[in-house]
Scaffold this motif. Structure first.
Motif, PDB file in Angstrom:
ATOM      1  N   LEU A 238       0.832  -1.210   0.000  1.00 29.48           N
ATOM      2  CA  LEU A 238       0.000   0.000   0.000  1.00 29.48           C
ATOM      3  C   LEU A 238       0.866   1.260   0.000  1.00 29.48           C
ATOM      4  CD1 LEU A 238      -2.821  -0.992   2.524  1.00 29.48           C
ATOM      5  CD2 LEU A 238      -2.882  -1.046   0.026  1.00 29.48           C
ATOM      6  N   ALA A 239       1.985   1.230   0.705  1.00 27.03           N
ATOM      7  CA  ALA A 239       2.879   2.391   0.759  1.00 27.03           C
ATOM      8  C   ALA A 239       3.441   2.712  -0.624  1.00 27.03           C
ATOM      9  CB  ALA A 239       4.008   2.132   1.748  1.00 27.03           C
ATOM     10  N   TRP A 241       1.950   2.164  -3.539  1.00 30.56           N
ATOM     11  CA  TRP A 241       0.885   2.756  -4.363  1.00 30.56           C
ATOM     12  C   TRP A 241       0.548   4.179  -3.941  1.00 30.56           C
ATOM     13  CZ3 TRP A 241      -0.653   1.058  -8.901  1.00 30.56           C
ATOM     14  CH2 TRP A 241      -0.443  -0.280  -9.234  1.00 30.56           C
ATOM     15  N   ASP A 242       0.880   4.558  -2.721  1.00 31.54           N
ATOM     16  CA  ASP A 242       0.577   5.908  -2.236  1.00 31.54           C
ATOM     17  C   ASP A 242       1.220   7.003  -3.079  1.00 31.54           C
ATOM     18  OD1 ASP A 242      -1.122   5.185  -0.221  1.00 31.54           O
ATOM     19  OD2 ASP A 242       0.405   5.218   1.363  1.00 31.54           O
ATOM     20  N   SER A 243       2.246   6.642  -3.842  1.00 26.98           N
ATOM     21  CA  SER A 243       2.917   7.653  -4.669  1.00 26.98           C
ATOM     22  C   SER A 243       2.036   8.124  -5.835  1.00 26.98           C
ATOM     23  CB  SER A 243       4.237   7.093  -5.213  1.00 26.98           C
ATOM     24  OG  SER A 243       3.999   5.988  -6.074  1.00 26.98           O
ATOM     25  N   GLU A 245      -0.911   9.544  -5.917  1.00 28.83           N
ATOM     26  CA  GLU A 245      -1.957  10.181  -5.107  1.00 28.83           C
ATOM     27  C   GLU A 245      -3.091  10.772  -5.927  1.00 28.83           C
ATOM     28  OE1 GLU A 245       0.562  14.357  -4.652  1.00 28.83           O
ATOM     29  OE2 GLU A 245       0.311  13.001  -2.949  1.00 28.83           O
ATOM     30  N   VAL A 250      -6.255   5.462  -5.212  1.00 26.23           N
ATOM     31  CA  VAL A 250      -5.287   5.839  -4.173  1.00 26.23           C
ATOM     32  C   VAL A 250      -5.845   6.982  -3.339  1.00 26.23           C
ATOM     33  CG1 VAL A 250      -2.957   6.665  -3.731  1.00 26.23           C
ATOM     34  CG2 VAL A 250      -3.376   5.064  -5.622  1.00 26.23           C
ATOM     35  N   ARG A 251      -6.388   7.968  -4.007  1.00 29.54           N
ATOM     36  CA  ARG A 251      -6.927   9.146  -3.310  1.00 29.54           C
ATOM     37  C   ARG A 251      -8.043   8.762  -2.337  1.00 29.54           C
ATOM     38  NH1 ARG A 251      -7.949  11.664  -7.535  1.00 29.54           N
ATOM     39  NH2 ARG A 251     -10.187  11.283  -7.714  1.00 29.54           N
ATOM     40  N   LYS A 253      -8.458   5.773  -0.916  1.00 29.69           N
ATOM     41  CA  LYS A 253      -8.073   4.628  -0.083  1.00 29.69           C
ATOM     42  C   LYS A 253      -8.779   3.344  -0.510  1.00 29.69           C
ATOM     43  CE  LYS A 253      -5.604   7.408   2.463  1.00 29.69           C
ATOM     44  NZ  LYS A 253      -4.119   7.410   2.341  1.00 29.69           N
TER      45      LYS A 253
END
Length: 286
Positions: A238-239, A241-243, A245, A250-251, A253
């Motif tokens: 998950l961390a 994919w956070d890139s 945003e 991703v936005r 969740k």
């Protein structure tokens, strides 16, 4: 009278011999399974004791892990297979194309399953395996469980808004480079549809590689990544994919990590996979 009795016994013995020969022909006793999904089905039919070896990727059911291994999915050890003296080798159609003739050239019979293209193929393969093992009723029961699960999910999600989905099956470790995703010409795409989703990938290939830039343009509402490892790596995945945003999933969740065991094996276990997919896509319904 004695001659008649002797002839009767000879005929009975002959019938018994041919019956045994026929049963042996259609009901193998020593099976080499070269694909984990076929191993799962054979065990689910109650005939796991006929399987004498599997590939290195067979981990379910747990008892299959202790069986001898004869190489991987694409590179079986032919000498090891021959040494086990099987009367049948079962494999998938892609495997048959690659090395089926080689195995048959060793004088070993083969069974090839067409289980990748659709749910119908999976049902047919279960039916065929059941017939081969004399477990027709058990095969019908397994197929019934699949059909019930699919019907339940269809009824659950039928009136809901469809979620656009990107289903990721691989990428370069630690990065969002060389992202491999599921296309449309396979049973997984079918399960996505049943579960109330729309695959954002329209390419008819089973799987294809895309870039991180493509993920932006596709802008899926939900991203599902398959974790192939035994350990839980959800937080790490998950961390990464956070890139992205600015991507909707991703936005909001809506990035999820699912085990490969739930979806990537075209066996009776898709009944569990389709339920998990449905819950993942439509949390509001559950």
């Amino acid at each position: 009278m004695r001659i008649k009795i002797t002839l009767t016994l000879l005929l009975a013995a002959a019938c018994m011999y041919f019956s045994i020969a026929l049963a042996t022909d259609v009901s193998p006793r020593r099976i080499v399974s070269l694909s984990p999904n076929l191993t799962q089905v054979i065990f689910a039919l109650g005939e796991g004791d006929r399987v004498v070896c599997v590939t290195i990727y067979s981990e379910f059911p747990p008892e299959s892990k202790d069986l001898p291994k004869v190489g991987g999915w694409i590179n079986p050890n032919y000498e090891a297979i021959l040494a086990l003296e099987p009367d049948l080798v079962v494999m998938m159609k892609d495997q048959d194309v690659s090395f089926g003739d080689k195995i048959r050239s060793l004088g070993i019979k083969t069974f090839t399953a067409n289980s990748n293209d659709s749910v119908g193929d999976i049902l047919q393969s279960i039916t065929d395996l059941g017939g081969m093992l004399g477990k027709e009723a058990e095969a019908r029961e397994l197929n019934g469980y699949i059909q019930i699960a699919i019907q339940e999910v269809v009824e659950k999600t039928g009136n809901s808004d469809k979620k656009s989905v990107l289903l990721v099956v691989g990428r370069n470790p630690g990065t969002l480079e060389d992202i491999y995703v599921i296309g449309t010409n396979n049973y997984i795409d079918e399960l996505i549809t049943v579960a109330g989703g729309i695959n954002v990938i329209k390419n008819e290939r089973n799987a294809l590689k895309i870039t991180r830039e493509a993920v932006y343009s596709l802008n899926p509402e939900v991203i599902i990544e398959i974790n192939h490892e035994k350990i839980d790596k959800e937080a790490e995945i998950l961390a990464i994919w956070d890139s992205l945003e600015n991507v909707s999933a991703v936005r909001n969740k809506r990035v999820y990590v699912l085990s490969s065991a739930l979806i990537l094996h075209p066996s009776h276990r898709i009944k569990d996979g389709v339920r998990v997919l449905s819950k993942t896509l439509h949390l509001e319904l559950y």
